[in-house]
Design an enzyme around this catalytic site. Sequence first.
Site, short mmCIF file in Angstrom:
data_model
loop_
_atom_site.label_atom_id
_atom_site.label_comp_id
_atom_site.label_asym_id
_atom_site.label_seq_id
_atom_site.Cartn_x
_atom_site.Cartn_y
_atom_site.Cartn_z
NE ARG A 189 -11.86 13.11 3.06
CZ ARG A 189 -12.72 12.13 2.83
NH1 ARG A 189 -13.98 12.25 3.21
NH2 ARG A 189 -12.32 11.00 2.25
CG HIS A 230 -14.72 -0.14 4.99
ND1 HIS A 230 -13.80 0.15 4.03
CD2 HIS A 230 -14.74 0.94 5.81
CE1 HIS A 230 -13.29 1.35 4.24
NE2 HIS A 230 -13.85 1.84 5.32
CD GLU A 250 -2.55 -2.39 6.37
OE1 GLU A 250 -2.60 -1.42 7.14
OE2 GLU A 250 -3.50 -2.72 5.62
CD GLU A 299 -7.48 5.29 4.76
OE1 GLU A 299 -6.32 5.41 4.35
OE2 GLU A 299 -8.48 5.34 4.03
CE LYS A 314 -3.81 -0.10 2.46
NZ LYS A 314 -4.75 -0.20 3.62
#
Length: 458
Positions: free
Chosen positions: A303, A219, A211, A299, A169
Site C-alpha cells: 500500500r 530503518h 530473526e 517486509e 516475530k
Amino acid sequence: MTARGSLPAAPPLFRRLMVGNRGEVAVRISRACDALGITPVLAVSAADRGAAYTQGRETVCLGGPRSTQSYLDMRAIVQAARQSECSALHPGWGFLSENPVFAALCEAHGVTFIGPPAHAMHRMGKKTPAKAAMRAAGLQLIPGSDGILASVEEAQAVAERVGYPVLLKAESGGGGRGMRIARGPDEVAGAYADAQAEASAAFADGRLYLERLIEGGRHIEIQILADRYGHVIHLGERDCTVQRNHQKLIEESPSPVLPELERSRTLAAAVRAAASIGYVGAGTMEFLLDQGGTLRFMEMNTRLQVEHCVSEQRSGVDLVIEQIRVAAGHRLSLRQQDIVLRGHAIECRINAEDTTQNFRPAPGRITRWHAPASEHLRVDTHVQSGYEVPPHYDSLLCKLIASGDTRDQAIERMIAALTDLVCEGVPTTVPVHLAILRSPAFRDNHYDTRSIPGWPPA
C-alpha cells in the site's frame, strides 16, 4: 484496430471513486481525484459525518463511530461503493488497505480495488513467503529461520545457529505486536510463549518465525511503483529510523547514512523483486541497515505509506494519481530514466498526544488552528479551527513536509514550520519534533532504532 507498432488507446478513467478512509487520507485521495476529473465519494463513520473536511463532498455513512462499525466493515464499504455508483475504491493506508480478502471482495462485486492484486497482497502479507520471494530476487535478508517455527525447540536450535540476541516475530504481525526479544537460551521459551499469545490475540494467527536481532541499525524503506504490464520503477529510499514503539515520528529522503553502492544495488534489486512477484501499484519495501552497511529486507507493505509525501516531494511524482491510473489499466506515465530525485525532504507527523503523559492520545476540540505556509513546505491535513478530534481513531492531525537543497536547509525550514504551527485546545507532539530536530545527535546522524535523538530532554 490500431496502427502497426502503435499502442492501443488507454482505457477511460473511473467516473466515480469511493474513498474508504478518513481524515487527511480522504483529503489526499480526493485531491488526486479532483486533478483527474473523478468524483470522489467519501465513506464516513457516524463520528466523522459532518466533519469540516467532508463539506462540499458526497458522503456515505457506513455505520457507528468505532472502526469495526465503519472503516473496517468490508461489506458495508463495498455496498456503499455499489449504491453510490462508484466503479473503484481507494483504501488509503491503514484500516483495510492491506487486506487481501477485502481486495478480492471489491473485485467480486465489480469494484476496482486501487492496490495490488489480492494474490500479491496475500503473498507479501505473510512474512516467510515474502522473504523467500525477496531472497530469490537477490535481496539480502536478516539471518533467521527458513520458515515458520514448529516448536520452542526449533526456535532454540535456530537461535544457536544465527547467534543471540534474537527476535521472535508473528507471521501475520505488524505495528510491533507479536514480537519478543530473547538475549540468551534461557529466554527463548518465555519469549516464544509471549509472542505466540499476543499474535494469536491480535491476528488470530499464532505462527512465529525467528530473526537475529540487529541492534544499532537504521530503518530504510524503498518506494516502488508498478503497472500491470511489467513496468516497475523506484522513487528512491526514505530513512524512518526515528520511531517510538515502532511508530514512525520523522521520515526523510535520501537517507543521510546509506552508502552509495549499497543504495544503487538495493534499489535495482527492489525493482527486480517487485517485478518477479507480478506486483501492481504502489508499495514499500522495508529494510534494516546493519552496522556493516548492508541493507537487509524485513517486509513489504502492499500500500502507500503515511510518509509517501517525502518521495513525492523529491521526485515530483503524484503517487496517488499514478495508483489510480494504473488501476484503470493505464501504463506508468514515467520510466526510471525520467525520475529525477532532487534535494532533501523531511516529514514530521503531528499527533494530538500529550508528550508529558507518555504520549497519551488527547481527543478534544481544537479551538484555534493555523498551519504554516511556505513555498518549501507541504502541509497535508484535514484539520480546521473547531475540529473535534475523535477518540476512536489514530490521532494524526497533519503532516509537515519540508524541502531544501541540503539536509541542513530542510531541517531549518522544518523547525520554522513547527514553530509557526498553531494548535490550541489539544496538546500535540510538536515539542518532541523540535527537540529531535535541534539535537546534535540528529543533526550529526548519531542515532539508530534504539532511541529517539534529543528525547526525552536532558
